[in-house]
Enzyme design. Structure first.
Site, short mmCIF file in Angstrom:
data_model
loop_
_atom_site.label_atom_id
_atom_site.label_comp_id
_atom_site.label_asym_id
_atom_site.label_seq_id
_atom_site.Cartn_x
_atom_site.Cartn_y
_atom_site.Cartn_z
N GLY A 10 -33.50 -1.65 40.03
CA GLY A 10 -33.66 -1.90 41.47
C GLY A 10 -34.21 -3.30 41.70
N GLY A 13 -34.06 -5.59 45.17
CA GLY A 13 -34.68 -5.11 46.40
C GLY A 13 -35.84 -5.97 46.88
N GLN A 14 -36.49 -5.50 47.95
CA GLN A 14 -37.59 -6.27 48.55
C GLN A 14 -38.67 -6.56 47.52
OE1 GLN A 14 -40.15 -4.30 51.39
NE2 GLN A 14 -40.98 -6.23 52.15
N ASP A 36 -29.50 -3.79 38.72
CA ASP A 36 -29.30 -3.16 40.04
C ASP A 36 -27.85 -2.74 40.11
OD1 ASP A 36 -29.26 -2.70 43.02
OD2 ASP A 36 -31.23 -3.64 42.90
N ARG A 38 -25.52 -4.10 41.83
CA ARG A 38 -24.66 -5.29 41.84
C ARG A 38 -25.47 -6.49 41.40
NH1 ARG A 38 -22.68 -2.09 45.62
NH2 ARG A 38 -24.62 -2.21 46.79
N ASP A 51 -26.21 1.61 37.37
CA ASP A 51 -26.40 2.67 38.36
C ASP A 51 -27.33 3.67 37.68
OD1 ASP A 51 -26.40 4.92 39.91
OD2 ASP A 51 -24.26 4.85 40.35
N TYR A 141 -37.69 11.31 51.82
CA TYR A 141 -38.24 10.24 50.96
C TYR A 141 -39.65 10.62 50.48
CZ TYR A 141 -40.32 5.57 50.08
OH TYR A 141 -40.98 4.49 49.54
N LYS A 145 -41.02 11.40 46.71
CA LYS A 145 -42.11 10.65 46.07
C LYS A 145 -43.25 11.58 45.64
CE LYS A 145 -40.55 6.39 46.18
NZ LYS A 145 -40.23 5.66 44.96
N ILE A 171 -44.94 -2.92 52.58
CA ILE A 171 -45.12 -4.23 51.94
C ILE A 171 -44.54 -5.34 52.82
CG2 ILE A 171 -44.53 -5.61 49.90
CD1 ILE A 171 -44.75 -3.04 48.29
P1 NAD Z 1 -35.31 -1.75 48.42
O1 NAD Z 1 -34.52 -0.75 49.19
O2 NAD Z 1 -35.49 -3.10 48.98
O3 NAD Z 1 -34.68 -1.92 46.95
C1 NAD Z 1 -34.25 -0.84 46.20
C2 NAD Z 1 -33.20 -1.33 45.23
O4 NAD Z 1 -32.73 -0.21 44.48
C3 NAD Z 1 -31.97 -1.93 45.95
O5 NAD Z 1 -31.74 -3.24 45.47
C4 NAD Z 1 -30.84 -0.99 45.59
O6 NAD Z 1 -29.59 -1.62 45.39
C5 NAD Z 1 -31.35 -0.36 44.29
N1 NAD Z 1 -30.73 0.93 44.02
C6 NAD Z 1 -30.48 1.95 44.88
N2 NAD Z 1 -29.87 2.95 44.23
C7 NAD Z 1 -29.75 2.57 42.94
C8 NAD Z 1 -29.19 3.17 41.79
N3 NAD Z 1 -28.61 4.36 41.86
N4 NAD Z 1 -29.24 2.51 40.63
C9 NAD Z 1 -29.80 1.27 40.57
N5 NAD Z 1 -30.33 0.64 41.62
C10 NAD Z 1 -30.30 1.28 42.79
O7 NAD Z 1 -36.71 -1.08 48.08
P2 NAD Z 1 -38.10 -1.81 47.84
O8 NAD Z 1 -38.74 -1.96 49.16
O9 NAD Z 1 -37.94 -2.98 46.97
O10 NAD Z 1 -38.89 -0.64 47.10
C11 NAD Z 1 -38.93 -0.53 45.69
C12 NAD Z 1 -39.68 0.72 45.34
O11 NAD Z 1 -40.99 0.69 45.90
C13 NAD Z 1 -39.02 1.99 45.89
O12 NAD Z 1 -39.15 3.02 44.94
C14 NAD Z 1 -39.82 2.31 47.12
O13 NAD Z 1 -39.83 3.67 47.38
C15 NAD Z 1 -41.20 1.82 46.72
N6 NAD Z 1 -42.00 1.47 47.89
C16 NAD Z 1 -41.67 0.41 48.67
C17 NAD Z 1 -42.46 0.09 49.77
C18 NAD Z 1 -42.14 -1.07 50.66
O14 NAD Z 1 -42.80 -1.25 51.69
N7 NAD Z 1 -41.16 -1.92 50.32
C19 NAD Z 1 -43.57 0.88 50.08
C20 NAD Z 1 -43.84 2.01 49.29
C21 NAD Z 1 -43.07 2.26 48.18
C1 AKB Z 2 -41.00 2.87 54.07
O1 AKB Z 2 -41.38 2.54 55.21
O2 AKB Z 2 -40.18 3.77 53.83
C2 AKB Z 2 -41.63 2.15 52.91
C3 AKB Z 2 -42.80 2.91 52.42
C4 AKB Z 2 -44.10 2.77 53.08
O3 AKB Z 2 -42.67 3.67 51.49
N1 AKB Z 2 -41.97 0.82 53.31
#
Ligand code: NAD
Ligand code: AKB
Length: 324
Positions: A10, A13-14, A36, A38, A51, A141, A145, A171
């Site tokens: 992943g 992602g963000q 990821d 792609r 994947d 979700y 978790k 975040i």
């Molecule tokens: P995001 O959605 O920006 O990135 C997730 C990435 O996972 C994407 O690039 C997507 O292409 C990839 N992905 C999805 N399905 C996939 C698969 N089957 N195989 C491989 N890759 C796959 O999410 P994020 O914000 O970067 O979050 C990363 C992790 O942190 C997640 O587990 C999320 O639950 C957790 N999280 C994020 C936040 C936040 O605020 N960003 C807060 C709490 C928890």
């Molecule tokens: C969401 O809003 O889904 C995420 C998180 C707090 O897990 N940023």
């Protein structure tokens, strides 16, 4: 001594895009395998398309590079997840099971699994939500978790797999865009401010949520993963806090820099999600066990976000002018 080889799942992602760069700096570019669904054409470093719902794809990359640690970031987040609950459950759980099984079968040293404040529901105290609050998440979700945290602990207790986890708040960072969460507004609002546009917020003005600046979130992740094994006392997931604020409060902090910045409120289904999440988090266990300490408050975060986004938009403008 054997070098650590890290696999990030992943990575586009963000969080993944920022964490990848930090881990490349820490371990060396050739020791970090980003993956990821792609490949981003601008990515610099080692990349494999994976994947993570496919066990074999993870296994073959782990064997190819001799991976000994996985950061498993792939998931469907809260707001997007509600559009397709069963598919979200399948993706979030299948990818986790595959990571845990690959890690167990290959005797990997460590796994990082992010959880979220989404594990909490309306049974938990809203203010300073404790580590061991009753969990009744109301989104698919959040359910994935809270289950995932327990599976992480199960693999630790049953197989001795060193899985470590944080309950991230929302975040906020200038480096990347969020991917379908309920806290996404708190990134978008800064982009609109810098672009001199009005912001329409999908949450109510007074909806306070726990948030954290990207720099703090990344540092927390690295500090947790670097901590001695004996100091990790919580094997589900650690509460983690940065800063808590409402849309009205972040708008006021922006107005100190852009007095004409304007915000209006059009709450949608994401307000229902947010209304069951905590206002603030008690992270005293993380502070006690591995010395966690956030650095950014709302004012320093706002100043940094605006400064960095202004630089980014200026750079883009110059690039466009050079093409034209
Ligand atoms: P995001 O959605 O920006 O990135 C997730 C990435 O996972 C994407 O690039 C997507 O292409 C990839 N992905 C999805 N399905 C996939 C698969 N089957 N195989 C491989 N890759 C796959 O999410 P994020 O914000 O970067 O979050 C990363 C992790 O942190 C997640 O587990 C999320 O639950 C957790 N999280 C994020 C936040 C936040 O605020 N960003 C807060 C709490 C928890
Ligand atoms: C969401 O809003 O889904 C995420 C998180 C707090 O897990 N940023």
């Amino acid at each position: 001594m054997k070098k650590d080889v890290i696999l990030i799942i992943g990575a586009n992602g963000q969080i993944g895009s920022v964490l990848t760069k930090t881990l490349q700096e820490k371990f060396g570019v050739s020791f970090v395998v980003a993956s990821d669904l792609r490949k981003d054409p601008n990515f610099e470093g080692v990349f494999e398309v994976i994947d993570a719902t496919d066990f074999e794809q993870i296994q073959s990359v782990v064997s190819k590079y001799g991976v000994n640690q996985i950061y498993h970031l792939a998931a469907i987040l809260s707001a997007k997840g509600e559009q397709a609950p069963l598919a979200t459950w399948d993706i979030n759980m299948k990818t986790l099971f595959n990571v845990l099984e690959v890690a167990r079968l290959n005797n990997l040293d460590k796994v990082f699994y992010p959880s979220s404040i989404a594990v909490f529901g309306d049974a938990a105290a809203m203010n300073n939500t404790p580590q061991d609050a009753f969990l009744n998440p109301a989104t698919v979700y959040g359910i994935s978790k809270s289950s995932g945290e327990n599976w992480a602990q199960y693999y630790f207790l049953r197989y001795g797999l060193d899985v470590r986890s944080l309950r991230y708040p929302g975040i906020i960072g200038y480096q990347s865009l969020p991917g379908g969460g309920t806290t996404d507004y708190a990134v978008d609002i800064y982009h609109k401010a810098v672009l001199n546009e009005e912001f329409t917020c999908f949450l109510n003005a007074d909806c306070e949520l726990p948030m954290i600046f990207m720099e703090d979130a990344i540092r927390a992740t690295i500090e947790l993963m670097d901590a001695p094994k004996e100091s990790i006392k919580i094997r589900t997931s650690y509460n983690l806090a940065g800063v808590s604020f409402s849309p009205a409060e972040v708008a006021r902090s922006i107005q100190k820099i852009y007095p004409d910045f304007s915000i209006k409120y059009e709450a949608d289904f994401r307000q229902d999600i947010a209304s069951k999440w905590p206002n603030s988090i008690d992270d005293s266990k993380a502070k006690a066990d591995w010395a966690w300490k956030p650095e950014y408050d709302l004012e320093t975060m706002t100043r940094t976000m605006i400064e960095k986004l202004k630089q980014q938009y200026k750079k883009k403008q110059v690039e466009l002018e050079n093409i034209g």
